[in-house]
Design an enzyme around this catalytic site. Structure first.
Site, PDB file in Angstrom:
ATOM      1  N   GLU A 151       4.003  -0.673  16.910  1.00 12.41           N
ATOM      2  CA  GLU A 151       3.674   0.306  15.866  1.00 12.41           C
ATOM      3  C   GLU A 151       4.966   0.870  15.286  1.00 12.41           C
ATOM      4  OE1 GLU A 151       3.462   4.323  14.452  1.00 12.41           O
ATOM      5  OE2 GLU A 151       4.163   3.794  16.483  1.00 12.41           O
ATOM      6  N   HIS A 167      -3.545   8.380  10.178  1.00 16.48           N
ATOM      7  CA  HIS A 167      -3.094   8.334  11.570  1.00 16.48           C
ATOM      8  C   HIS A 167      -2.762   9.710  12.167  1.00 16.48           C
ATOM      9  CE1 HIS A 167      -2.525   3.956  11.095  1.00 16.48           C
ATOM     10  NE2 HIS A 167      -1.889   4.226   9.959  1.00 16.48           N
TER      11      HIS A 167
END
Length: 313
Positions: free
Chosen positions: A165, A240
């Site tokens: 990520e 997110h």
């Protein structure tokens, strides 16, 4: 009693929504915001943090700039998602409050050390450079922090690479430091945050508020939606960073699973991968200090975000 939090961030479109959620929910008390180079340059994300707090009528919240680049590696930005400014094509009113003096890392340390042990939660939603440096400069903060809740990592599929990520891969050495300290850590990885999709229905609920702030948030989401469609082929963008704030506000919004987590530093193809060991029975809190978010109550999440925007007006 509201939970006292410090947000370390790199705004960023989804960081902006996270800051609005923190400013607009009485269940958290935002002690301050620190910034780190990530989604855009340190100068740009610091300006964005101040501008977003101004939009939220939270000019009393201090903002301090931190590290402009990772501990070891060259910096990298996510302009393909967040644009040249970090907030897409949306221009916010110029911030009123000047940038607070001093570096973010000593301020994080001093704030934690001055408060009762276990009273301060670190919400880290950018690369972990500032948090790692704080832990190394003053190791005593590790025992005094209530919890580190971070947006970063992935149990399965990454976005910066097949397995890593963006926040973790940007500064994997810092992430390795943070995950290997003894403080409690809750990781909101992509497996969880990809459940926080801003569907048309969720955005319509924000639009229905009819306020200037709601319209601005909707414009931010429009830009995010366009970027994700072009760059990632997502019809709806995952928001997110607010997942980490939402969990601190009400842990019931996320189901977690305790497991060991470490960060890969050596692999040519796996640099920055968060390796979560989900084998066997779930360890107890005395055996393992890390947990990962597994399931998001998306309806509850969007209710929280919409309510915060409505409260801020």
């Amino acid at each position: 009693m509201p939970k006292d939090i410090i947000i370390d961030c790199d705004p960023g479109l989804d960081d902006a929504v996270a800051l609005l959620l923190a400013a607009g929910d009485d269940r958290v008390n935002l002690l301050g915001v620190t910034t780190v180079g990530g989604n855009q340059s340190l100068e740009k994300v610091t300006y964005n943090a101040r501008a977003v707090l101004g939009l939220a009528h939270a000019d009393d919240v201090p903002v301090r700039a931190g590290c402009p680049r990772p501990l070891v590696r060259e910096g990298r930005v996510a302009a393909s998602i967040h644009g040249d400014s970090g907030l897409g094509d949306v221009e916010l009113p110029a911030p009123v409050r000047p940038l607070d003096p001093g570096h973010a890392v000593p301020w994080i340390i001093d704030t934690i050390m001055a408060r009762e042990p276990g009273s301060t939660t670190l919400v880290a939603i950018g690369p972990l450079t500032n948090i790692a440096l704080a832990a190394r400069l003053e190791p005593r903060i590790v025992d005094r922090v209530r919890e580190v809740v971070l947006m970063g990592g992935a149990v399965h599929t990454g976005n910066s690479s097949p397995v890593a990520e963006f926040n973790i891969r940007t500064d994997p050495e810092a992430a390795h430091i943070v995950f290997n300290e003894a403080w409690p850590i809750t990781m909101m990885g992509l497996d969880l945050t990809h459940q926080a999709l801003c569907t048309r229905e969720a955005q319509e609920d924000i639009d229905a508020l009819g306020t200037d702030l709601a319209r601005t948030v909707s414009k931010l989401i429009d830009g995010y939606r366009a970027a994700y469609r072009q760059d990632r082929a997502f019809p709806n963008p995952p928001i997110h960073d607010p997942c980490a704030v939402a969990y601190v506000i009400d842990p019931q919004v996320v189901q977690t699973r305790r497991c060991p987590v470490d960060v890969e530093l050596q692999g040519a193809l796996t640099l920055g991968m968060t390796v979560a060991d989900l084998r066997g029975a779930e360890p107890g809190p005395d055996e393992c200090h890390t947990q990962v978010g597994m399931q998001l109550d998306a309806s509850m999440f969007w209710q929280m975000v919409t309510a915060a925007i409505e409260k801020l007006g």
